[in-house]
Scaffold this motif. Sequence first.
Motif, PDB file in Angstrom:
ATOM      1  N   SER A 186       0.841  -1.195   0.000  1.00  0.00           N
ATOM      2  CA  SER A 186       0.000   0.000   0.000  1.00  0.00           C
ATOM      3  C   SER A 186       0.878   1.248   0.000  1.00  0.00           C
ATOM      4  O   SER A 186       1.826   1.342   0.784  1.00  0.00           O
ATOM      5  CB  SER A 186      -0.891   0.012   1.242  1.00  0.00           C
ATOM      6  N   PRO A 187       0.540   2.229  -0.841  1.00  0.00           N
ATOM      7  CA  PRO A 187       1.331   3.465  -0.828  1.00  0.00           C
ATOM      8  C   PRO A 187       1.158   4.256   0.466  1.00  0.00           C
ATOM      9  O   PRO A 187       1.987   5.091   0.796  1.00  0.00           O
ATOM     10  CB  PRO A 187       0.793   4.243  -2.025  1.00  0.00           C
ATOM     11  N   TYR A 188       0.103   3.961   1.203  1.00  0.00           N
ATOM     12  CA  TYR A 188      -0.180   4.691   2.437  1.00  0.00           C
ATOM     13  C   TYR A 188       0.411   3.991   3.660  1.00  0.00           C
ATOM     14  O   TYR A 188       0.893   4.642   4.577  1.00  0.00           O
ATOM     15  CB  TYR A 188      -1.687   4.873   2.612  1.00  0.00           C
ATOM     16  N   GLN A 189       0.384   2.653   3.667  1.00  0.00           N
ATOM     17  CA  GLN A 189       0.884   1.901   4.815  1.00  0.00           C
ATOM     18  C   GLN A 189       2.371   1.577   4.699  1.00  0.00           C
ATOM     19  O   GLN A 189       3.068   1.517   5.714  1.00  0.00           O
ATOM     20  CB  GLN A 189       0.080   0.610   4.992  1.00  0.00           C
ATOM     21  N   THR A 190       2.847   1.352   3.480  1.00  0.00           N
ATOM     22  CA  THR A 190       4.259   1.026   3.263  1.00  0.00           C
ATOM     23  C   THR A 190       4.806   1.862   2.103  1.00  0.00           C
ATOM     24  O   THR A 190       5.101   1.334   1.032  1.00  0.00           O
ATOM     25  CB  THR A 190       4.433  -0.481   2.973  1.00  0.00           C
ATOM     26  N   PRO A 191       4.934   3.167   2.306  1.00  0.00           N
ATOM     27  CA  PRO A 191       5.333   4.040   1.199  1.00  0.00           C
ATOM     28  C   PRO A 191       6.724   3.738   0.635  1.00  0.00           C
ATOM     29  O   PRO A 191       6.938   3.881  -0.567  1.00  0.00           O
ATOM     30  CB  PRO A 191       5.267   5.442   1.796  1.00  0.00           C
ATOM     31  N   LEU A 192       7.663   3.309   1.465  1.00  0.00           N
ATOM     32  CA  LEU A 192       9.001   3.011   0.948  1.00  0.00           C
ATOM     33  C   LEU A 192       8.990   1.769   0.049  1.00  0.00           C
ATOM     34  O   LEU A 192       9.639   1.752  -0.997  1.00  0.00           O
ATOM     35  CB  LEU A 192      10.000   2.831   2.091  1.00  0.00           C
ATOM     36  N   LYS A 193       8.253   0.750   0.467  1.00  0.00           N
ATOM     37  CA  LYS A 193       8.114  -0.444  -0.378  1.00  0.00           C
ATOM     38  C   LYS A 193       7.441  -0.087  -1.694  1.00  0.00           C
ATOM     39  O   LYS A 193       7.829  -0.568  -2.759  1.00  0.00           O
ATOM     40  CB  LYS A 193       7.270  -1.519   0.323  1.00  0.00           C
ATOM     41  N   TYR A 194       6.431   0.755  -1.606  1.00  0.00           N
ATOM     42  CA  TYR A 194       5.697   1.162  -2.808  1.00  0.00           C
ATOM     43  C   TYR A 194       6.609   1.939  -3.753  1.00  0.00           C
ATOM     44  O   TYR A 194       6.608   1.714  -4.957  1.00  0.00           O
ATOM     45  CB  TYR A 194       4.484   2.014  -2.415  1.00  0.00           C
ATOM     46  N   GLU A 195       7.419   2.829  -3.204  1.00  0.00           N
ATOM     47  CA  GLU A 195       8.347   3.607  -4.033  1.00  0.00           C
ATOM     48  C   GLU A 195       9.394   2.697  -4.670  1.00  0.00           C
ATOM     49  O   GLU A 195       9.743   2.878  -5.841  1.00  0.00           O
ATOM     50  CB  GLU A 195       9.023   4.686  -3.197  1.00  0.00           C
TER      51      GLU A 195
END
Length: 133
Positions: free
Chosen positions: A50-59
């Motif tokens: 999730s871009p909201y819960q795990t923004p670094l993973k998403y990026e």
Amino acid sequence: MKNFIISLFFCFSFSEEIIDGVMAVVGDNIVTKGEFFYQLSTIANQRGISPYQTPLKYERLENALLEDIIDRYVLLEYAKMDSNIVVDNDEVQLQLDNQINMFIQSVGSIDSLETTFGKPLQQIKADYWEEIY
């Protein structure tokens, strides 16, 4: 590599709406923001990112996906220059059917897929034919 023009416009927005514009250009191939963010959203949902819960993973996923798309297009450009490579239409059709089936599974139905893309199934297939080829 001077035959290749690679232009990157990174957008680090976490918005899930389809955005018009260009993400990258490799040779004659253009990656639009809409196509890119659709693929990113699909992969992120499949992996539970999730871009909201795990923004670094998403990026990281966003960067890796863009690199992967560019790499595939660079390979495609080199393959086009190699006159020994011949792709059978049946192989393309099989891969196209697999891709469309994955899209249908991710959205639930053909109607949902047509709504998501904003075009009929035949047009979606026609649009992806060249990319898969």
